[in-house]
Design a protein around this motif. Structure first.
Motif, short mmCIF file in Angstrom:
data_model
loop_
_atom_site.label_atom_id
_atom_site.label_comp_id
_atom_site.label_asym_id
_atom_site.label_seq_id
_atom_site.Cartn_x
_atom_site.Cartn_y
_atom_site.Cartn_z
N ARG A 137 1.74 -2.77 2.41
CA ARG A 137 2.00 -1.33 2.30
C ARG A 137 3.52 -1.07 2.25
O ARG A 137 4.19 -1.03 3.27
CB ARG A 137 1.40 -0.61 3.51
N GLU A 164 3.05 1.55 -3.37
CA GLU A 164 2.69 2.97 -3.53
C GLU A 164 2.86 3.41 -4.98
O GLU A 164 2.05 4.14 -5.54
CB GLU A 164 3.49 3.84 -2.56
N ILE A 170 -6.90 1.31 -4.16
CA ILE A 170 -6.77 0.37 -3.04
C ILE A 170 -8.06 -0.43 -2.88
O ILE A 170 -8.06 -1.66 -2.84
CB ILE A 170 -6.42 1.09 -1.72
N LEU A 229 -4.65 -3.36 3.63
CA LEU A 229 -3.34 -3.79 3.17
C LEU A 229 -2.61 -4.44 4.34
O LEU A 229 -2.87 -4.12 5.50
CB LEU A 229 -2.52 -2.58 2.68
N GLU A 243 0.88 -5.13 6.53
CA GLU A 243 2.06 -4.35 6.90
C GLU A 243 3.29 -5.26 6.75
O GLU A 243 3.19 -6.48 6.97
CB GLU A 243 1.96 -3.84 8.35
#
Ligand SMILES: NC(=O)c1ccc[n+]([C@@H]2O[C@H](COP(=O)([O-])OP(=O)(O)OC[C@H]3O[C@@H](n4cnc5c(N)ncnc54)[C@H](O)[C@@H]3O)[C@@H](O)[C@H]2O)c1
Length: 272
Positions: free
Chosen positions: A200, A205, A223, A237, A239
């Motif tokens: 992410r 994005e 997603i 997702l 991190e």
């Protein structure tokens, strides 16, 4: 028994993180800083780069050896990248850790993939890591200690549609990693490639919108349907700090015999 620090510390090590103003690079820079490194962040995003450095320097505790520096560099420009490396060597003397992270994405089928963008991605994601490895290896050899962490991708190992340049250069990064490992091993230098599935970050994005257009599906489905293929057994997702933790481990003494490896953090993507 080989002595291994019970609590990993990288105090006194000098680290360079490219693309360190955002996402995975920023998380790696923060983690290395927290372990006592002097961290040089390079990026084209000047505002974010300075903001991260300011925040890190404001958080130093008394007695900490950590320092953070930002140097604006466009890593798609070979001469600028070489100049950056010389400036860093002149300032710090030795670079012990190199994290090659700066990267971009372009989503387009092969037949319409823009050639200019292909060449730009080659310069940024392959030529720059090579030039920096070339520039910093001699000082690592002199120190008899070095760690190179190349941020690859699950697309260093498998392909997905409409990502030809990304898949090609991320695969080639594994070749750079293995070549560096083979030459650097006798000098105490390890090189590894971290291969994450989707993380992410701002880069992902932006892709959500691009993928929605290319595949003709709503952004809300991207997603679940594109970024988490059915073989991802852990359905989320990643991190950025999950990647940074692995990066820090690969820089630790405990990882001194891990070299030339592709380190998957892929939620099971490639296991079936
Ligand atoms: N996000 C993911 O899902 C994912 C998964 C696997 C691998 N990766 C890889 O991780 C790396 C970081 O990606 P991220 O997701 O954190 O993206 P991000 O966009 O958050 O960070 C990338 C950074 O690179 C910088 N950059 C772009 N062009 C540059 C240039 N010409 N010179 C210098 N810096 C430049 C950007 O300004 C940005 O700060 C990339 O190499 C990417 O391929 C990302």
């Amino acid at each position: 028994m080989i002595p291994i620090e019970p609590r990993p510390t990288l105090a006194g090590r000098n680290a360079v993180v490219t693309g360190g103003a955002s996402g995975i690079g920023e998380a790696c820079a923060r983690k290395l800083f927290s372990l006592g490194c002097t961290v040089v962040i390079s990026d084209v995003n000047v505002e974010r780069g300075h903001a991260v450095v300011q925040e890190l320097m404001g958080s130093t505790e008394e007695g900490s050896s950590s320092k953070a520096i930002f140097i604006e560099t466009d890593m798609s420009q070979g001469e600028e990248t070489k100049q950056f490396a010389q400036t860093v060597l002149k300032t710090l003397g030795t670079v012990h850790i190199l994290v090659n992270c700066a990267g971009i994405q372009t989503v387009s089928p092969i037949e319409s993939f823009p050639e200019e963008r292909f060449r730009l991605m080659n310069e940024l994601m392959l030529v720059a890591p090579f030039l920096l490895t070339q520039a910093f290896l001699p000082s690592m050899y002199e120190a008899k200690w070095g760690r190179i962490v190349n941020i690859g991708s699950i697309h260093s190992l498998v392909a997905s549609p409409a990502k030809v340049a990304y898949v090609m250069f991320k695969h080639a990064l594994v070749g750079l990693t293995k070549s560096t490992a083979v030459e650097g091993g006798p000098h105490g230098v390890t090189a590894n490639c971290i291969c994450p599935s989707y993380v992410r970050t701002p880069l992902v994005e932006k892709q959500i919108a691009d993928q929605a257009i290319i595949r003709g599906i709503p952004e809300s489905e991207v997603i679940e349907k594109v970024m988490l293929p059915s073989n991802c057994v852990i359905r989320r997702l990643l991190e950025p700090n999950e990647v940074a933790e692995l990066c820090a481990f690969l820089c630790s003494d405990a990882a001194q015999c891990i070299t030339g490896s592709e380190q998957k953090i892929d939620c099971g993507w490639t296991s079936q």
